[in-house]
Design an enzyme around this catalytic site. Structure first.
Site, PDB file in Angstrom:
ATOM      1  N   ARG A 136       0.831  -1.214   0.000  1.00 29.80           N
ATOM      2  CA  ARG A 136       0.000   0.000   0.000  1.00 29.80           C
ATOM      3  C   ARG A 136       0.864   1.261   0.000  1.00 29.80           C
ATOM      4  O   ARG A 136       0.563   2.242   0.676  1.00 29.80           O
ATOM      5  CB  ARG A 136      -0.951  -0.006   1.212  1.00 29.80           C
ATOM      6  CG  ARG A 136      -1.881  -1.212   1.268  1.00 29.80           C
ATOM      7  CD  ARG A 136      -2.802  -1.255   0.044  1.00 29.80           C
ATOM      8  NE  ARG A 136      -3.651  -2.438   0.071  1.00 29.80           N
ATOM      9  CZ  ARG A 136      -3.386  -3.580  -0.567  1.00 29.80           C
ATOM     10  NH1 ARG A 136      -2.282  -3.682  -1.297  1.00 29.80           N
ATOM     11  NH2 ARG A 136      -4.207  -4.596  -0.499  1.00 29.80           N
ATOM     12  N   SER A 162     -11.723  -2.149   2.522  1.00 35.93           N
ATOM     13  CA  SER A 162     -10.976  -2.402   3.758  1.00 35.93           C
ATOM     14  C   SER A 162     -10.626  -1.072   4.413  1.00 35.93           C
ATOM     15  O   SER A 162      -9.967  -0.231   3.798  1.00 35.93           O
ATOM     16  CB  SER A 162      -9.706  -3.194   3.460  1.00 35.93           C
ATOM     17  OG  SER A 162     -10.017  -4.466   2.927  1.00 35.93           O
ATOM     18  N   GLU A 189      -6.505   2.672   6.038  1.00 34.52           N
ATOM     19  CA  GLU A 189      -6.233   2.596   4.607  1.00 34.52           C
ATOM     20  C   GLU A 189      -7.041   3.656   3.880  1.00 34.52           C
ATOM     21  O   GLU A 189      -6.621   4.173   2.844  1.00 34.52           O
ATOM     22  CB  GLU A 189      -6.586   1.191   4.093  1.00 34.52           C
ATOM     23  CG  GLU A 189      -6.190   0.957   2.655  1.00 34.52           C
ATOM     24  CD  GLU A 189      -6.253  -0.510   2.266  1.00 34.52           C
ATOM     25  OE1 GLU A 189      -6.917  -0.826   1.265  1.00 34.52           O
ATOM     26  OE2 GLU A 189      -5.652  -1.343   2.965  1.00 34.52           O
TER      27      GLU A 189
END
Length: 305
Positions: A178, A228, A298
């Site tokens: 990420r 998520s 996130e």
């Protein structure tokens, strides 16, 4: 100052792609958020460059967004400019013979994956179920079902924070979990070149259908969310930690930890951005207390809460 900004703005974009006091709940998958002072929709890299220059000249904060699938805007809105790179900046080109694709930042990942499969090109099947657009996906090295976008990227055309256009190789992007150099340096992804492999069209499409069915079975797609909510902590899974902390179904107002998949915070219908943030903060606190792990969001937070 705003009047002068708006005057110059109309020399860059046509009126129909300039929106003032635009409700961001209409442009994010969470379906929450206040108004953006200016919501602009460029369709060419020259327009993006000109708009960034204008924002800097008038000292207006700006935010680049794509499909809004990883964004939570505060209930009090965003003071400044939001540039949405969407379908107007979403051209896809395929070179079947060279096994290459080029796509602009606003193209949806699902469309890119479909285009690759239809042309018997393998390497992007995993991306079919990711609900974001390409720019954000490359910036954060999005992934699913064992695949990551970095595995197919050959090079990335960016606009630096200084307004310079550059092409970065896969290695220069410094992809990680990420993460990419784009996040660190405040660059804007303009387009991406993919290097793919030969595949069998029907087999690729069948795999995509299978992944879609698995997503529907395991994820709370019946509710608005940003996917998520937290990154995967090293050595753990966020959803498992949240479930084991007894937080399944925990809610504040209309925001709730999904009972179907605890890694998701969902909008059950009438959530506010404040509700979502309250659930996030509580989840972080309890997981830290019970597991000693600090969950890192996130989802990207922007604007005034």
């Amino acid at each position: 100052m705003r009047r002068e900004f708006e005057k110059e703005l109309r020399q860059v974009l046509p009126e129909e792609r300039i929106h003032c006091k635009e409700p961001m709940k209409e442009h994010t998958t969470f379906r929450v958020g206040g108004e953006a002072e200016y919501f602009l929709v460029p369709s060419a890299k020259e327009e993006i460059e000109a708009l960034i220059r204008l924002c800097k000249t008038y000292q207006l904060p700006y935010l680049i967004m794509g499909n809004g699938s990883n964004l939570l805007v505060g209930d009090k809105g965003f003071e400044g400019v939001i540039l949405r790179l969407g379908k107007e900046f979403g051209k896809i080109e395929v070179d079947r013979g060279q096994r290459r694709m080029r796509a602009q930042a606003g193209a949806l990942l699902a469309r890119i994956a479909q285009e690759a499969a239809e042309n018997s090109l393998s390497g992007l099947v995993f991306a079919a179920g990711i609900p974001g657009s390409l720019g954000g996906a490359v910036a954060m090295n999005a992934g699913a079902y064992g695949g990551e976008i970095c595995q197919a990227v050959e090079s990335v055309h960016i606009l630096t924070a200084c307004g310079e256009q550059k092409i970065l190789t896969n290695q220069e992007m410094e992809f990680g979990y990420r993460h990419s150099v784009v996040q660190e340096q405040g660059c804007i992804v303009l387009s991406v070149d993919f290097k793919l492999e030969d595949g069998e069209r029907e087999e690729l499409l069948a795999k995509m259908r299978d992944l879609s069915a698995r997503r529907k079975e395991k994820q709370p797609l019946e509710y608005a969310s940003a996917g998520s909510t937290f990154k995967r902590p090293e050595g753990h899974y966020a959803g498992k930690l949240i479930m084991e902390a007894g937080l399944s179904g925990y809610r504040v107002g209309g925001a709730q930890v999904s009972e179907k998949h605890c890694g998701f915070i969902v909008n059950t219908g009438d959530a506010t951005a404040a509700d979502v943030v309250a659930v996030m903060r509580h989840v972080q606190k309890i997981v830290m207390e019970k597991h000693g792990v600090m969950l890192e969001p996130e989802v990207r937070l922007a604007g005034r809460f």
